[in-house]
Each structure stands twice: as structure tokens, then as C-alpha cells.
Enzyme design. Structure first.
Site, PDB file in Angstrom:
ATOM      1  N   ASP A   1      -0.352  -3.061   3.087  1.00 19.97           N
ATOM      2  CA  ASP A   1      -0.098  -4.101   2.086  1.00 19.97           C
ATOM      3  C   ASP A   1      -1.265  -5.060   2.110  1.00 19.97           C
ATOM      4  OD1 ASP A   1       0.736  -7.120   3.038  1.00 19.97           O
ATOM      5  OD2 ASP A   1       1.035  -5.645   4.635  1.00 19.97           O
TER       6      ASP A   1
ATOM      7  N   CYS B   1      -7.482   0.352 -18.727  1.00 21.67           N
ATOM      8  CA  CYS B   1      -8.680   1.126 -19.053  1.00 21.67           C
ATOM      9  C   CYS B   1      -8.468   2.029 -20.267  1.00 21.67           C
ATOM     10  CB  CYS B   1      -9.115   1.952 -17.844  1.00 21.67           C
ATOM     11  SG  CYS B   1      -9.888   0.966 -16.536  1.00 21.67           S
TER      12      CYS B   1
ATOM     13  N   ASP C   1       8.661  -9.001   5.148  1.00 20.97           N
ATOM     14  CA  ASP C   1       8.063  -9.460   6.400  1.00 20.97           C
ATOM     15  C   ASP C   1       8.974 -10.513   7.024  1.00 20.97           C
ATOM     16  OD1 ASP C   1       7.637 -11.792   4.997  1.00 20.97           O
ATOM     17  OD2 ASP C   1       5.476 -11.532   4.827  1.00 20.97           O
TER      18      ASP C   1
END
Length: 381
Positions: free
Chosen positions: A271, A314, A90
Site C-alpha cells: 500500500d 489515456c 491499519d
């Protein structure tokens, strides 16, 4: 950058972006690596465990922490961080505004003091590109003038005038660099501002698109105080103003629901700090909605965070273990939780892309909300 439209289903699109460091498939979510890394994770986590295609890096922080010359010596952010895929940087303008109460914005740029040591600095449209050249990011963002919402029409008009002027200066500078054989692998995106006002968004988009040579276009200035309905309506009248042969990037957004709706409205790139920030604060995303892992109800729960998730966390750990780690303030928690939340976001993109390729995105969108027992938003904006 080579852009290929591989499929379209309603407004939703699946693109392939051939960049200098890698090929990126959209819709794509870019994890935020503010200071050269995604918090609590390293480059191996990003590439081998999460298979992230592209990371966002913050120009403001990298400039203040490392500086242009050291970045050049390191060979850019990809070599420095040992992430051999793509980066989007950015402009750093938002941080220059938001982290400095006394920042002064003029037509020439932004004058500000470092939040680290108080030293004085100035970002012009050209200088922020120099920093991004040193980062050697695949996609660079122009300096823009962001306004919070609500704002007066006078302030929004000033914002789009300044944003368009800075974009023109950035484009001229970038073209001059390329004429010298520099910046050939660095793509430049413009940013459309205008609040939630259709007139101002249209005016800003037309000015930027008419400049002709940007590699992509972003929608900026959302998720700054408006309602979800205002956000979706703004996206719905902004995306048709953007070239169909260029990627469309919605900056700083957002929740899984925001992303699904925005994909339906034609956005390709996203984002947000939400998955990692929420992870650090005990909020984990699942196919069925969010859970607060520090809650006592999870202290004896031997199931994974999300039974439909195949992430590293997980597969190996239980809700009870994550609850224990968070309550014990163990640093391992931040890695495992961040891996899960980012996997959830990245997998959401993969599922959405596959649905677009199969022509079943509408059904996928319906199932997304059905699992959460939520009503599907009315997208007739």
C-alpha cells in the site's frame, strides 16, 4: 482466510487469498482510502473502472470522524462506502504518534489528543481491534510501535519489545472474540519491526511467528528514512523469517521500483499514498518513468499520458488536456490523474502476477527497467 500458493518464480510469489468479501490475487497493491474513500474517487471508480481488489482504510481517522457505534450501525466500512470487495484496516497507531506531538506511548498503549478537536483518547491493543471489528475489515493490523530511522539500538529494542507485547495482547483478545462467535471473518496480521538491523528484525520476527496464530505478517518501519539499498537488504533477510503459507505485507511502500524489487524478494501485498498524492501534485507514472504534467512542454502534446497504458484517462484524454486542467485548478484533473496513476500501479501488479504464473518474472523485471533506461539493481543482498 484461505491461502493458496499458485506459483513461485525465484522469490516472487502468486497467491490467492480467499477473504470474507472477495478473493484477492497477489501480488496486490491496495489503494489508500484514508477516511473511507480514495481521494478524488468513489467506489464505482474503484470497482468498475480500476477493478481494485482491496482498499486500505485508516482506523485512526475513521474512529475520530465516525466512531465505533456509528460504524456498527452502518454495517462496517464496505456497506458504508458501497465497495463490495475487501478492506484492510491499519491500527491507527502511526497517525496517533505522527499527528500528535504530545502523544504518550506506554506499555499499555498510546494516549493522544484528536487533531480535529483536541479531545483526549487512548489506543490500547484491544481497543484498536474493537474499532476494526466495527469497520468489519477483512484484514486487521495489530497496534505496533513504529520508530523512525535512524534510531538508537536502545530505542529499537524498546520498539520490538512493545510491538511483540502488543501483538500478544491483540492475539489473545482476538482469540477470545472468536471463541464467542465474533470476529470470525476478520483476519489478524502481526507487524515485524526492528529498523534495518538484522538482529532486531530476526528477534521480532521469531517472537511473532512463535505466537503461532496470526493470519499474516507485515514488514513495518521501512520507507522512513533509510536508503533503497538498506530497504532491500532488510526485506531480503526478513521475508525468509516469515511463514511460507501466510501472506507477506510491506507497509507503506512505495515507488514502482521499490515494489518490483520487493516482489522479487518475496513480498505479496503493498500500500502507499504515492500514486494518488503524486497525481494531485502533477506527477504521473508511465512505463517510461515519471512526467510532470504541469510542464509547458505538455501544453500542446496531443498524445496520451502513456502510450502503453489502457486506462480510462489515456483512452479518452491527452497530455495537453491534463496539463490545462491542472494549470486551471479544475477538480476534474484530480480524478483523471488519480485514475491513471492507480491504474498504472494496479496494472503493474497484474503484469507481475502474470509473469510469475508464466515463470518469466526475471525477464519481466528486466523489461521494466529497460523501458525506463535504468540499470537493474543488484539484488544480491
Amino acid at each position: 482466510m484461505q491461502v493458496t500458493l499458485q506459483a513461485q518464480d525465484g522469490g516472487a510469489r502468486a497467491l490467492s487469498l480467499k477473504l470474507a468479501h472477495s478473493e484477492v490475487q497477489t501480488p496486490v497493491f491496495m489503494p489508500v482510502g484514508t477516511q473511507g474513500c480514495v481521494k478524488a474517487l468513489d467506489s464505482r471508480d474503484m470497482s468498475e473502472i480500476l477493478n481494485a481488489q482491496i482498499i486500505l482504510v485508516n482506523t485512526y481517522h475513521m474512529y475520530l470522524r465516525i466512531g465505533i457505534e456509528r460504524l456498527k450501525n452502518f454495517g462496517g466500512i464496505a456497506r458504508f462506502a458501497h465497495f463490495d470487495r475487501s478492506y484492510l484496516s491499519d491500527s491507527g497507531g502511526f497517525q496517533a504518534f505522527s499527528l500528535n506531538k504530545n502523544a504518550k506511548v506506554t506499555n499499555e498503549g498510546v494516549a493522544f489528543k484528536s487533531h480535529i478537536d483536541g479531545s483526549k483518547h487512548f489506543f490500547s491493543p484491544e481497543y484498536v481491534l474493537d474499532i476494526q471489528y466495527a469497520l468489519n475489515s477483512d484484514i486487521m493490523m495489530v497496534l505496533d510501535d513504529l520508530v523512525g530511522l535512524p534510531s538508537s539500538e536502545e530505542r529499537i529494542a524498546d520498539s520490538i519489545a512493545r510491538t511483540s507485547d502488543w501483538a500478544q495482547k491483540s492475539l489473545i483478545y482476538h482469540q477470545s472474540q472468536k471463541a464467542r462467535g465474533l470476529g470470525l471473518n476478520n483476519n489478524l496480521f502481526a507487524i515485524i519491526q526492528g529498523g534495518v538491523n538484522e538482529h532486531f528484525r530476526t528477534l521480532c520476527a521469531k517472537q511473532l511467528v512463535d505466537m503461532g496464530d496470526f493470519d499474516g505478517f507485515a514488514i513495518g518501519g521501512l520507507a522512513v528514512g533509510e536508503t533503497s539499498e538498506q530497504m532491500y537488504k532488510t526485506i531480503s533477510f526478513t521475508t525468509p523469517l516469515m511463514p511460507v503459507n501466510k501472506p507477506r505485507y510491506l507497509m507503506g511502500v512505495g515507488t514502482p521500483e521499490n515494489i518490483i524489487e520487493s516482489i522479487a524478494l518475496g513480498v505479496d501485498m503493498f500500500d502507499c499514498v504515492m500514486p494518488t498524492r503524486n497525481a494531485r501534485n502533477a506527477t504521473l507514472f508511465t512505463h517510461f518513468g515519471k512526467i510532470n504534467i504541469k510542464a509547458a512542454i505538455f501544453s500542446n502534446d496531443q498524445s496520451p499520458i502513456d502510450e502503453l497504458c489502457d486506462c480510462y484517462t489515456c483512452q479518452h484524454f491527452t497530455r495537453a488536456y491534463l496539463c490545462h486542467l491542472f494549470r486551471s485548478q479544475e477538480m476534474t484533473y484530480y480524478r483523471l490523474a488519480s485514475l491513471h496513476n492507480l491504474h498504472y500501479y494496479l496494472n503493474l501488479m497484474r503484469e507481475a502476477r502474470e509473469a510469475i504464473l508464466q515463470g518469466t518474472f526475471s525477464a519481466y523485471r528486466s523489461s521494466f527497467y529497460a523501458l525506463r533506461e535504468m540499470e537493474i539493481p543488484n539484488n544480491e543482498y
